[in-house]
Design a protein around this motif. Structure first.
Motif, short mmCIF file in Angstrom:
data_model
loop_
_atom_site.label_atom_id
_atom_site.label_comp_id
_atom_site.label_asym_id
_atom_site.label_seq_id
_atom_site.Cartn_x
_atom_site.Cartn_y
_atom_site.Cartn_z
N ALA A 4 0.86 -1.18 0.00
CA ALA A 4 0.00 0.00 0.00
C ALA A 4 0.90 1.23 0.00
O ALA A 4 1.43 1.62 1.04
N GLU A 5 1.08 1.82 -1.18
CA GLU A 5 2.04 2.92 -1.37
C GLU A 5 1.53 3.79 -2.50
O GLU A 5 1.30 3.30 -3.61
N ASP A 6 1.34 5.09 -2.23
CA ASP A 6 0.79 5.96 -3.28
C ASP A 6 1.87 6.52 -4.20
O ASP A 6 1.56 7.11 -5.23
N ASP A 7 3.15 6.32 -3.86
CA ASP A 7 4.24 6.70 -4.75
C ASP A 7 4.44 5.56 -5.75
O ASP A 7 4.96 4.49 -5.39
N GLU A 8 4.04 5.76 -6.98
CA GLU A 8 4.04 4.67 -7.96
C GLU A 8 5.44 4.13 -8.22
O GLU A 8 5.62 2.91 -8.39
N LYS A 9 6.44 4.99 -8.24
CA LYS A 9 7.80 4.51 -8.49
C LYS A 9 8.30 3.63 -7.35
O LYS A 9 8.91 2.58 -7.57
N GLN A 10 8.04 4.07 -6.11
CA GLN A 10 8.44 3.27 -4.96
C GLN A 10 7.70 1.93 -4.95
O GLN A 10 8.28 0.88 -4.67
N ALA A 11 6.41 1.97 -5.24
CA ALA A 11 5.61 0.75 -5.24
C ALA A 11 6.11 -0.23 -6.29
O ALA A 11 6.20 -1.44 -6.04
N GLU A 12 6.46 0.28 -7.47
CA GLU A 12 6.93 -0.59 -8.54
C GLU A 12 8.28 -1.20 -8.18
O GLU A 12 8.54 -2.39 -8.46
N LEU A 13 9.16 -0.41 -7.56
CA LEU A 13 10.46 -0.93 -7.13
C LEU A 13 10.28 -2.07 -6.12
O LEU A 13 10.91 -3.13 -6.24
N LEU A 14 9.41 -1.85 -5.14
CA LEU A 14 9.17 -2.88 -4.14
C LEU A 14 8.56 -4.13 -4.77
O LEU A 14 8.92 -5.26 -4.42
N ARG A 15 7.63 -3.92 -5.68
CA ARG A 15 6.97 -5.05 -6.33
C ARG A 15 8.02 -5.92 -7.04
O ARG A 15 7.99 -7.16 -6.94
N ARG A 16 8.95 -5.28 -7.75
CA ARG A 16 9.97 -6.04 -8.49
C ARG A 16 10.85 -6.84 -7.54
O ARG A 16 11.17 -8.01 -7.81
N TYR A 17 11.27 -6.24 -6.44
CA TYR A 17 12.11 -6.95 -5.48
C TYR A 17 11.37 -8.14 -4.88
O TYR A 17 11.93 -9.24 -4.73
N LEU A 18 10.11 -7.93 -4.52
CA LEU A 18 9.34 -9.00 -3.89
C LEU A 18 9.05 -10.14 -4.87
O LEU A 18 9.15 -11.32 -4.52
N GLU A 19 8.70 -9.78 -6.09
CA GLU A 19 8.42 -10.82 -7.08
C GLU A 19 9.69 -11.60 -7.43
O GLU A 19 9.63 -12.79 -7.71
#
Length: 241
Positions: A4-19
């Motif tokens: 849950a993150e409204d900063d799209e760039k931060q959210a995308e970075l986290l998503r990539r690391y987690l995936e």
């Protein structure tokens, strides 16, 4: 897992690391969407930004704990919002990472929370599987190697910061630790910390290990000095002798 993150760039970075580590990830951009995603899924972890539209991270934690949802919550907070992170811990967040953060640091916190959550789900038998290196203070057991805490044979779920403080106290029962000494146990773990951080951790620990948190018998305040951990049975015996 939910981000849950409204900063799209931060959210995308986290998503990539987690995936990359094999996690299935759902990304939402506001607090109400986070609540909806938790209620309609079975996430094993929620990574939750404090500052979000519609409902902030603190409100989300408050609602989830009121609904008795026990999923681990890792909060993301800015350095300038110490009051928010302390309140977040008090409301029931399991851990926090301050911004700006290293994605590798965040992944390490994620792995720790997931391991702890799986141990808790395995039941109190896991907490009983201890060896000679465990720390015992009366019926309180702290196992540093397995990151396990148990009271009266029942597993207790501690955040990483709570565990570090409790392990330090349990290693030297009846020794009085100042807040600064306990802060040293968090050095390199909580990067932006204060005496208040220690007090919040102690308050939350009392809720978990004391039968009556407002009248602590194990984790005691030594006024003007700091805190100590004691065996209530031994303390009672000394008082009656």
């Amino acid at each position: 897992m939910i981000i849950a993150e409204d900063d799209e760039k931060q959210a995308e970075l986290l998503r990539r690391y987690l995936e990359r580590e094999g996690h299935a990830v759902t990304v939402v951009g506001d607090g109400l969407a986070a609540l909806d995603a938790v209620r309609h899924g079975e996430p094993d972890l929620l990574i939750l930004d404090v500052m979000m539209p519609r409902a902030d991270g603190l409100d989300v934690v408050r609602v989830l704990r009121a609904e008795a949802r026990e999923l681990p919550v890792l909060m993301l907070t800015a350095r300038t919002t110490e009051d928010d992170l302390l309140l977040g811990l008090d409301l029931g967040a399991d851990d926090y990472v301050t911004k700006p953060y290293s994605p590798r640091e965040l992944m390490a916190r994620v792995r720790t929370l997931l391991r702890r959550s799986r141990r808790a789900a395995a039941g109190p038998e896991t907490a009983g599987a201890v060896d000679a290196d465990v720390l015992r203070v009366g019926t309180l057991v702290v196992d540093p190697a397995r990151h396990v805490v148990a009271v009266d044979g029942e597993a207790v779920d501690c955040t990483p910061g709570e565990f570090r403080i409790l392990a330090a106290l349990a290693a030297e029962p009846d020794r009085v630790f100042s807040r600064q000494q306990l802060l040293a146990e968090l050095h390199g773990f909580d990067r932006y910390i204060s005496d208040r951080t220690v007090d919040v951790h102690v308050m939350n620990l009392r809720k978990k290990i004391e039968p009556a948190p407002r009248r602590p018998a194990r984790l005691l305040t030594v006024f003007g000095v700091g805190y100590k951990l004691t065996d209530p049975a031994k303390a009672a015996a000394r008082a009656s002798s």
